[in-house]
Motif scaffolding. Structure first.
Motif, PDB file in Angstrom:
ATOM      1  N   VAL A  14       0.853  -1.200   0.000  1.00 22.13           N
ATOM      2  CA  VAL A  14       0.000   0.000   0.000  1.00 22.13           C
ATOM      3  C   VAL A  14       0.886   1.245   0.000  1.00 22.13           C
ATOM      4  O   VAL A  14       1.591   1.522   0.960  1.00 22.13           O
ATOM      5  N   THR A  15       0.843   1.975  -1.094  1.00 22.43           N
ATOM      6  CA  THR A  15       1.643   3.188  -1.270  1.00 22.43           C
ATOM      7  C   THR A  15       0.931   4.392  -0.645  1.00 22.43           C
ATOM      8  O   THR A  15      -0.269   4.316  -0.340  1.00 22.43           O
ATOM      9  N   PRO A  16       1.626   5.507  -0.479  1.00 29.76           N
ATOM     10  CA  PRO A  16       0.951   6.720   0.001  1.00 29.76           C
ATOM     11  C   PRO A  16      -0.224   7.127  -0.897  1.00 29.76           C
ATOM     12  O   PRO A  16      -1.262   7.569  -0.402  1.00 29.76           O
ATOM     13  N   ALA A  17      -0.091   6.959  -2.195  1.00 29.35           N
ATOM     14  CA  ALA A  17      -1.190   7.290  -3.105  1.00 29.35           C
ATOM     15  C   ALA A  17      -2.381   6.353  -2.884  1.00 29.35           C
ATOM     16  O   ALA A  17      -3.542   6.783  -2.908  1.00 29.35           O
ATOM     17  N   LYS A  18      -2.104   5.084  -2.661  1.00 29.22           N
ATOM     18  CA  LYS A  18      -3.177   4.117  -2.392  1.00 29.22           C
ATOM     19  C   LYS A  18      -3.857   4.451  -1.068  1.00 29.22           C
ATOM     20  O   LYS A  18      -5.084   4.330  -0.949  1.00 29.22           O
ATOM     21  N   LEU A  19      -3.109   4.877  -0.071  1.00 31.87           N
ATOM     22  CA  LEU A  19      -3.688   5.264   1.214  1.00 31.87           C
ATOM     23  C   LEU A  19      -4.628   6.452   1.035  1.00 31.87           C
ATOM     24  O   LEU A  19      -5.713   6.489   1.620  1.00 31.87           O
ATOM     25  N   GLU A  20      -4.258   7.410   0.203  1.00 32.94           N
ATOM     26  CA  GLU A  20      -5.145   8.537  -0.107  1.00 32.94           C
ATOM     27  C   GLU A  20      -6.444   8.024  -0.729  1.00 32.94           C
ATOM     28  O   GLU A  20      -7.537   8.466  -0.385  1.00 32.94           O
ATOM     29  N   SER A  21      -6.319   7.070  -1.634  1.00 31.03           N
ATOM     30  CA  SER A  21      -7.480   6.472  -2.279  1.00 31.03           C
ATOM     31  C   SER A  21      -8.363   5.738  -1.266  1.00 31.03           C
ATOM     32  O   SER A  21      -9.597   5.788  -1.345  1.00 31.03           O
ATOM     33  N   LEU A  22      -7.741   5.063  -0.301  1.00 27.97           N
ATOM     34  CA  LEU A  22      -8.504   4.375   0.758  1.00 27.97           C
ATOM     35  C   LEU A  22      -9.332   5.369   1.556  1.00 27.97           C
ATOM     36  O   LEU A  22     -10.487   5.094   1.901  1.00 27.97           O
TER      37      LEU A  22
END
Length: 105
Positions: A14-22
């Motif tokens: 889980v990347t920082p961008a994916k965390l934003e998406s979450l």
């Protein structure tokens, strides 16, 4: 009033961008459920934290929380967003009304 907080450990990919998406997906899905009075979620400021993601929800009672956990939107959210991206969770429940016995929550 019951405050439900869940802290999450993330899957290694889980990347920082994916965390934003979450965070966006969490708000979009859970705000559709009328029994949830308030939705908050966020990422931990400390990059070394064991729990980098949280979701915080408010309910009128533990009964309303139980209703939501059986709700189709919530179950789809857990299956599609939470399970694929998290490795572990810690859930906590708090009574928010002063003087109210927690057994009546």
């Amino acid at each position: 009033m019951v405050h439900h907080v869940t802290l999450y450990q993330l899957q290694p990919g889980v990347t920082p961008a994916k965390l934003e998406s979450l965070m966006i997906s969490t708000r979009m899905a859970l705000l559709k459920i009328p029994e949830i009075l308030s939705v908050k979620c966020g990422k931990n400021i400390d990059p070394e934290s064991e729990w980098p993601f949280f979701i915080s929800l408010d309910f009128e009672s533990m009964d309303k929380l139980a209703m939501v956990q059986d709700e189709a939107i919530y179950m789809k959210f857990v299956a599609d967003v939470i399970k694929p991206n998290t490795a572990n969770a810690l859930s906590l429940h708090y009574e928010m009304e002063p003087g109210k016995s927690v057994k009546y929550s």
